[in-house]
Design a protein around this motif. Sequence first.
Motif, short mmCIF file in Angstrom:
data_model
loop_
_atom_site.label_atom_id
_atom_site.label_comp_id
_atom_site.label_asym_id
_atom_site.label_seq_id
_atom_site.Cartn_x
_atom_site.Cartn_y
_atom_site.Cartn_z
N ARG A 28 -3.59 4.17 -6.69
CA ARG A 28 -4.61 3.19 -6.51
C ARG A 28 -4.91 2.66 -7.65
NH1 ARG A 28 -9.82 5.04 -4.72
NH2 ARG A 28 -9.27 6.73 -5.81
N GLU A 29 -5.22 1.29 -7.57
CA GLU A 29 -5.70 0.40 -8.98
C GLU A 29 -6.75 1.19 -9.83
OE1 GLU A 29 -7.47 -4.05 -10.07
OE2 GLU A 29 -6.25 -3.73 -8.08
N ASP B 265 -2.24 9.71 -5.78
CA ASP B 265 -3.48 8.63 -5.75
C ASP B 265 -2.98 7.66 -7.07
OD1 ASP B 265 -5.72 7.20 -6.10
OD2 ASP B 265 -6.83 8.69 -6.68
N GLU C 168 0.71 -1.14 -0.08
CA GLU C 168 0.03 -0.02 -0.08
C GLU C 168 0.88 1.09 -0.11
OE1 GLU C 168 -2.73 0.14 3.17
OE2 GLU C 168 -3.87 -1.76 2.50
N ASP C 169 2.01 1.15 0.62
CA ASP C 169 2.98 2.37 0.71
C ASP C 169 3.88 2.53 -0.53
OD1 ASP C 169 1.98 2.72 3.24
OD2 ASP C 169 3.04 1.42 4.15
N ARG D 221 -7.36 4.41 -9.91
CA ARG D 221 -7.20 5.41 -10.34
C ARG D 221 -6.21 5.04 -11.82
NH1 ARG D 221 -5.94 10.80 -9.58
NH2 ARG D 221 -5.37 11.82 -11.36
N PRO E 46 -2.42 -1.79 -8.50
CA PRO E 46 -2.13 -0.73 -7.67
C PRO E 46 -0.70 -0.31 -7.74
CG PRO E 46 -2.35 -3.00 -6.43
CD PRO E 46 -2.88 -2.79 -8.06
N ARG E 47 -0.27 1.00 -8.18
CA ARG E 47 1.04 1.34 -8.32
C ARG E 47 1.86 0.63 -9.47
NH1 ARG E 47 2.46 4.51 -4.09
NH2 ARG E 47 1.24 4.39 -2.10
#
Length: 387
Positions: free
Chosen positions: A302-303, A300, A123-124, A305, A258-259
């Motif tokens: 996130r997946e 942002d 997440e980070d 986005r 994500p990312r």
Amino acid sequence: MRDVVIVGGGPAGLITARQLATGGHDVLVLEEHSHIGVPTHCTGLLGLDAFSELDIPRDTILDCTQAARFIGPDGTSVKVETDRVHAAIVDRAAFDQALANQSRAAGAELRAAARVRSIAVTEDGVTISADGTDEPIPARACVLACGANYRFNRQLGLGVPRAFVHSAQLERAFDGPDEVEVHLGRTVAPRGFAWVVPFRRGVQRVQRLGLMADARAGALFRAFAGRVRSRFGVSDDEWPDARLKILPLGPVSRTFGPRLLAVGDAAGLVKPTTGGGIYYSLISGCLAAETLDRALRDDDLREARLREYETRWRERLGAEIRIGLAFRMLASRLNDRGIDAIVELARIDGIVPMLRQTADFNWHRGSALALLRHAQFRRILLSSLWG
């Protein structure tokens, strides 16, 4: 922490780096080979209009062509030439190095001989471990631009292409044909084709020979190259082995997470009709950079986005890929008799004028649809499918 780490220093990764660095982001490119652009993996053909569209240095162009001769299994051939198509034959090593220079000039850092060993997404952030680095590299986001190598795709849940073809290619200096040749037939290249692309390096005449087939590309290429050598009286020492490569046919299940984004061959984005990947790599790299630029500024990643990237490439390339895949599926089932009939039809009928009006080197949908609307072409195609 880096803003973005890009895995792979080919056209897709380099243009992504150039665009992101131009936007002021801290970008690191990790390339597994010791030199950018080496070894060469493709024929190096790109529609000439892409150079101005994507701001690519033209000094990497070795030659240009507007014509190709298609040769059927029985030796009958037809030449297709049109002012609508201007294809550049590029020096792929110089092409990649020029993109690398642009990326560095924009502020990106490039590291060669840095094979990535692991990618961990939390997440980070993202953590990348690579050869030549003492410690793992932290980043806010990661772009997979590592070509048709899908070990990270599987690990990160992006999936792999549903189908592949196999290719072989070799560049040699000798006096060969004066125009691009495309060789068709089940004996030459089952469900594919072979090619000879002539150009000059200074005063020296050079040929790029290649072949794409559903299997056994190496053996089929050796037979094809032997026939070319015999035809042009090439009697020098034994040629080295061709460079083999798999080519994806169709996108992976997801090109975002994500990312995380995937571009070019790593996303399965190639022309289904020919397996050509440079243009789609450049387009997808630019779209990925635009998506990440906004996401990084908004913090942002996130997946949800980053889904915007896939939405945008599907808007730009989706119809081309769908129609190209359908056309390839049908055309690859033609038997030799059907291929010869289509070459003969092109010689005596209106297919060539029709192709002159619809052909575009970077975009194949128009020509594919025009052929499928042609009544006699459809009859030959259906006869092969039912035969």
